[in-house]
Design an enzyme around this catalytic site. Structure first.
Site, PDB file in Angstrom:
ATOM      1  N   CYS B  46      -7.097  39.214  29.836  1.00  0.00           N
ATOM      2  CA  CYS B  46      -7.199  40.185  28.743  1.00  0.00           C
ATOM      3  C   CYS B  46      -7.087  41.586  29.325  1.00  0.00           C
ATOM      4  O   CYS B  46      -7.259  41.792  30.536  1.00  0.00           O
ATOM      5  CB  CYS B  46      -8.565  39.984  28.079  1.00  0.00           C
ATOM      6  SG  CYS B  46      -9.033  41.273  26.904  1.00  0.00           S
ATOM      7  N   THR B  48      -9.154  43.925  29.234  1.00  0.00           N
ATOM      8  CA  THR B  48     -10.418  44.273  29.893  1.00  0.00           C
ATOM      9  C   THR B  48     -10.407  43.829  31.357  1.00  0.00           C
ATOM     10  O   THR B  48     -10.942  44.511  32.236  1.00  0.00           O
ATOM     11  CB  THR B  48     -11.590  43.599  29.149  1.00  0.00           C
ATOM     12  OG1 THR B  48     -11.570  44.042  27.801  1.00  0.00           O
ATOM     13  CG2 THR B  48     -12.922  43.967  29.779  1.00  0.00           C
ATOM     14  N   HIS B  51      -8.945  46.457  33.489  1.00  0.00           N
ATOM     15  CA  HIS B  51      -9.858  47.556  33.800  1.00  0.00           C
ATOM     16  C   HIS B  51     -10.776  47.168  34.960  1.00  0.00           C
ATOM     17  O   HIS B  51     -11.068  47.969  35.840  1.00  0.00           O
ATOM     18  CB  HIS B  51     -10.722  47.908  32.582  1.00  0.00           C
ATOM     19  CG  HIS B  51      -9.952  48.460  31.425  1.00  0.00           C
ATOM     20  ND1 HIS B  51      -9.310  49.672  31.471  1.00  0.00           N
ATOM     21  CD2 HIS B  51      -9.704  47.952  30.195  1.00  0.00           C
ATOM     22  CE1 HIS B  51      -8.718  49.897  30.304  1.00  0.00           C
ATOM     23  NE2 HIS B  51      -8.931  48.862  29.517  1.00  0.00           N
ATOM     24  N   HIS B  71     -13.143  36.075  30.738  1.00  0.00           N
ATOM     25  CA  HIS B  71     -13.929  35.776  29.529  1.00  0.00           C
ATOM     26  C   HIS B  71     -13.147  35.036  28.444  1.00  0.00           C
ATOM     27  O   HIS B  71     -13.682  34.764  27.386  1.00  0.00           O
ATOM     28  CB  HIS B  71     -14.527  37.066  28.955  1.00  0.00           C
ATOM     29  CG  HIS B  71     -13.493  38.054  28.508  1.00  0.00           C
ATOM     30  ND1 HIS B  71     -12.954  39.004  29.336  1.00  0.00           N
ATOM     31  CD2 HIS B  71     -12.891  38.219  27.314  1.00  0.00           C
ATOM     32  CE1 HIS B  71     -12.072  39.724  28.669  1.00  0.00           C
ATOM     33  NE2 HIS B  71     -12.008  39.258  27.438  1.00  0.00           N
ATOM     34  N   GLU B  72     -11.880  34.716  28.705  1.00  0.00           N
ATOM     35  CA  GLU B  72     -11.129  33.895  27.739  1.00  0.00           C
ATOM     36  C   GLU B  72     -11.012  32.496  28.336  1.00  0.00           C
ATOM     37  O   GLU B  72     -10.154  32.248  29.181  1.00  0.00           O
ATOM     38  CB  GLU B  72      -9.745  34.503  27.487  1.00  0.00           C
ATOM     39  CG  GLU B  72      -9.807  35.926  26.917  1.00  0.00           C
ATOM     40  CD  GLU B  72      -8.424  36.517  26.611  1.00  0.00           C
ATOM     41  OE1 GLU B  72      -7.410  35.849  26.898  1.00  0.00           O
ATOM     42  OE2 GLU B  72      -8.381  37.641  26.091  1.00  0.00           O
ATOM     43  N   CYS B 101     -28.311  38.182  20.957  1.00  0.00           N
ATOM     44  CA  CYS B 101     -29.747  37.941  21.155  1.00  0.00           C
ATOM     45  C   CYS B 101     -30.399  37.136  20.035  1.00  0.00           C
ATOM     46  O   CYS B 101     -31.503  36.618  20.203  1.00  0.00           O
ATOM     47  CB  CYS B 101     -30.464  39.272  21.330  1.00  0.00           C
ATOM     48  SG  CYS B 101     -30.685  40.207  19.792  1.00  0.00           S
ATOM     49  N   CYS B 115     -24.431  43.047  17.733  1.00  0.00           N
ATOM     50  CA  CYS B 115     -25.751  42.822  18.361  1.00  0.00           C
ATOM     51  C   CYS B 115     -26.021  43.931  19.367  1.00  0.00           C
ATOM     52  O   CYS B 115     -25.181  44.240  20.206  1.00  0.00           O
ATOM     53  CB  CYS B 115     -25.745  41.471  19.068  1.00  0.00           C
ATOM     54  SG  CYS B 115     -27.152  41.230  20.186  1.00  0.00           S
TER      55      CYS B 115
END
Lengths: 350, 350, 350, 350
Positions: B46, B48, B51, B71-72, B101, B115
């Site tokens: 991704c 991100t 970065h 994270h994918e 949370c 959240c």
């Protein structure tokens, strides 16, 4: 163009209190302030027309013969009153059948479909199973000139389907359409166009269920032959449906629809029942946290803009919905086919 | 199956404060209460992740090496904590990357996507460019076992597109998508699936605009070559668009989007700008009566249910969006292709 | 504080299948993972408690004695399980009576009030007409320590009123509340707090209508003495009402509510009818373009946040709604008063 | 009554391109088809009138002298065109200042407030700082004959406040109103009437903040003297606000409002900034998941019905908002007081 308009025309009328209709020579209507005269190019038959033909209880209580019948109409603007700017002579239009007052609370809050002074053409005033019809300019919706007549003629009826299907979000959801008359079939097409996860359709006629499947229904169920509850639960892993579009007016179908509805589900009701019946508000609405919406007519003019978008983009294809065409002279034959239940939409060409 | 889980595994990590990543041998994570261990089957890159790779200002301020990136993620449940009932060992799952949370005001009012205690895997805790990853059970979304890996791996990212496109009604409307990275391309597909009248797409890369067209965009515009304002006004008879899905974060694209927006139109903003810029609130929002929505993550779990519906029905086809596949060992090569801009999604297989 | 918790306590239980209740010595409950033990400070009686007392058809089909009754409870946290962070020992809390699974489709889409695995305290598991009760931590809503007990004890029930009244916009609208039991009375107060134009209230008890007037109803109508249709039409210049909040479950009241509803009006239904009855969908829903919503429980936790806002701001004052207080030992007397219909809320103090 | 209408009247006009206004003898206007002539009974001054008086940049680009100024008008119907049925001679009316076309896309979808052909009285055509004004019949809103003139004259302006405050649900929520000119003050009153949890108000004038407090603001903050961020965070236990009603057009106030907005919060923007300014879309809108709505005029006629409900019920009391009254001859003095900032609404009586 004004010069070519005759003084009389053909018109199918309810001549007097009783069953049947007559084709007569009738004066071409005058237009009042703010009105337009439309040269009719095509018209189609609706269930309401049948009530009028048969002179049933509803017809007896509401109608005041003589008047010209027919409210699903498309044609070309032949004459306009002074100061009319929204359309011009020569425009190809479809007609909104509900003439609203623009002054009541509902009209003044964007809800003209429940105008308390609604007049319907072909019911409360002269309709369009005739060579010409006069309507307020705002009731003439301009079409793309390339739109096929057999699509343009359906717009009024299609609007019921769009209003019903768009009354809640159906994208990515399970949708059940109970009743596959023409409006039900068009609602199936709209739900599919709007990205429904699966569309289930029920009826008692295999002829109509075949049309439903052609319109995109993922599963069609003849409730005379198959247990609809089991069929839909099987098809949804026991979940039931998120949305019911009720088009049948049959108490049994309504009960099935609510029984299959998920908790928190939404029901849009367009069909009219034969009368009050025993209904379980606790189970169907309260405990379910259901949301139920009554649907009347078309949102003016939101629904018409939505129709334009859906037709223009090709998301909905209405070209095959007219299954029979007749000359206006053959109106008795046309009604006979309509009553057989073995038809899609029936159109008069001019 | 527990017996077959090794003690260490391959993992791509941010080892220390600075650019680049490393492939290392790393302990297979322990699972805490309520967590599950997932054997990773595929992962994708991704923006991100770039970065993080480049160690830019945002990365420097947020990240705390060492940690596993990525994270994918899709994979199979390998182990579950006591009392976990929502998934079982062997289930094929995709991962929601935001760990929420469940106790803050936002979580308690159905808005977990904002959240206030969100932790993101591969950013705030160990991610999944590795053979195994541990996440709370609720972050493991069960897939149909037949779902192709190359679709399952995209769900996290597809969720951004669905959340953005579904944040307002797009049915029968003109939609402009500004920015045709993978999320923009998927948003085009969602808008078409939901019955958009026409979808317009802008970008500066012909490669991406070609993918946008394949995903269903009716008109693609390279803003470096074509005057986007004129192009879209031409295509809409001067009307402009009803909805803008902003995926670029480019101030010029944002200004174009608002300039093309109809009065009363709606804008969903997912793209992040490089920083504050000169913006005309009067013209773009107030006078227009516009509605603007900021979009973060995915609605938990509404968006995931919508994804399931759209994928299962075939309304959206994601099978061609992965354009490149790599082994985890080739991660440097994979990032290089990603940086070239000449790719769709890039996937690691395991 | 743990040391001071005894091993047994007083508890009002349904001891066996049949009418009546018993006060017994009962074990103080153990808390499971994620649960808290609450020292009860006050409790109040609800209509459901009467069904349980009387052992009616519903009670016979659902209840499994022996169990502690009572679901409107406020108290102080006496003990918490490991890892509970949302509340701490000593917190003053009111209890949400619906224990939801957090895992089903409804819980996962922000609609826990229709959780398909709901368990209700005092119905499906031990309730709180006792010195102690154990519930999941998330069911303990922290109150401002200064909140009077006689308000705190009503929150569960007040939540029904807030959920119903807030299910549609009532600001500047005519609102009819059919049924002035405690929930109806509180709904009147909420509608007034939210800026209703006028609130009309109907019931068959003058005692309750007096409370309705005190809660802010602009016009109260005893349907046994006054023609409600004429009374409300007179008071609204013939318009009827925009919103009906149905709290009675009486078919006659439901029919009156729909008859008085404007076109396009909205109905929120909380009351349960004795069973299915003859209902006119055409007139009441379809032709009216009405929107009808079934209401269950409270939105978790949106409704609780709304309650906090309404109580804290003083917009709604619940301090006078408890009309009778009893010791737990006097439970038979308390139920007797409750059955008389001549009471507001009845509270047990501890 | 027609006989008593003179041929000329007093009128305050913008006579030529440049600052200032003139009181002149001017022809009583003719009414066109569908129009009514109103005998003005009271008028009030709006910020827009000041732009016209001062002949600023906006005024220079838009106005075409000579014309009668003034758009906040109440009076009595003196004459009606043929076929006008919505009002009759003698009716006491307030005027909607926006004359809309009823034919564009926005008018035809219930959003007349963004009509693309809007003409504003006193700006684009003759206004009502005069003895008579002609407007389309639909722009004359019938009042209860008992409504005080000093309330009736404010309705146009009050409508901005109602439109803004009602653009999102404020019940039980924290609301921040930035800018306490008359519209801000009225918005405070509306938010309180609709059950806001607390209303916070900011301005730079103690005079106006005093009026804000009298209108119901729970906390008023002079941003020149107090740190508004800390003050509001303190008052909300660090939460910030759910809703911002932006009435100031000041970039500093806008930034403060967004900084104080909760995640997922809603902002209604009515104030106009002096021009574009540096704005942080990432922080203020995207990351926050905020919803921002631009507000123009009044919803026709939803807002007017809401006003009627709020005024009639007493939920909002506007009787003290007019702080100064003048004869039309004293217009220069009236504008001087208006410019001082030390006034509420300023009214001309006739």
């Amino acid at each position: 163009m004004t010069g070519s308009i005759p003084e009389t025309m053909r018109a199918v009328i309810k001549a007097e209190r009783g069953p049947g209709l007559q084709l007569v020579e009738w004066p071409v209507p005058e237009i009042g302030p703010g009105e337009v005269l439309v040269k009719v190019r095509a018209a189609s038959i609706c269930g309401t027309d049948l009530h009028i033909y048969n002179w049933d209880e509803w017809a007896q209580s509401r109608l005041k013969p003589p008047f010209v019948v027919g409210h699903e109409i498309t044609g070309v603007i032949a004459r306009i009153a002074d100061n009319v700017t929204s359309v011009k002579v020569g425009d190809f239009v479809s007609l909104e059948s509900h003439i609203v007052c623009n002054e009541c609370y509902y009209c003044r809050t964007g809800r003209e479909y429940i105008c308390e002074n609604t007049q319907i053409i072909g019911v409360d005033r002269d309709g369009g199973f005739a060579d010409y019809i006069a309507v307020p300019a705002q009731n003439a919706w301009p079409n793309d000139p390339r739109l096929p007549l057999r699509v343009a003629v359906l717009e009024e009826n299609f609007g019921n389907a769009v209003h019903t299907a768009m009354a809640q979000d159906v994208s990515a959801k399970y949708v059940l359409v109970t009743g596959c008359g023409p409006v039900g079939i068009m609602a199936i097409a709209v739900a599919k166009a709007a990205g429904a996860r699966r569309v289930f359709a029920t009826d008692i006629s295999d002829y109509r269920l075949k049309m439903a499947a052609e319109a995109g229904a993922d599963l069609t169920i003849n409730v005379m032959k198959t247990d609809v509850i089991n069929a839909v639960l099987d098809a949804t892993c026991g979940e039931g449906v998120d949305v019911v579009l009720e088009m049948s007016g049959a108490p049994s179908a309504i009960n099935q629809g609510f029984a299959l509805l998920k908790y928190g589900g939404e029901v849009a009701m367009l069909g009219l029942t034969p009368g009050p019946f025993t209904f379980d508000l606790n189970t169907h609405i309260v405990f379910k946290g259901a949301i139920v919406r009554g649907i009347v007519g078309r949102r003016l003019w939101d629904t018409w803009y939505q129709m334009r978008g859906l037709i223009e983009s090709g998301a909905v294809d209405l070209t095959h919905l007219v299954t029979h065409e007749f000359d206006l002279e053959e109106f008795d034959e046309a009604y006979k086919v309509f009553m057989s239940g073995e038809s899609g939409k029936i159109m008069f060409h001019f």
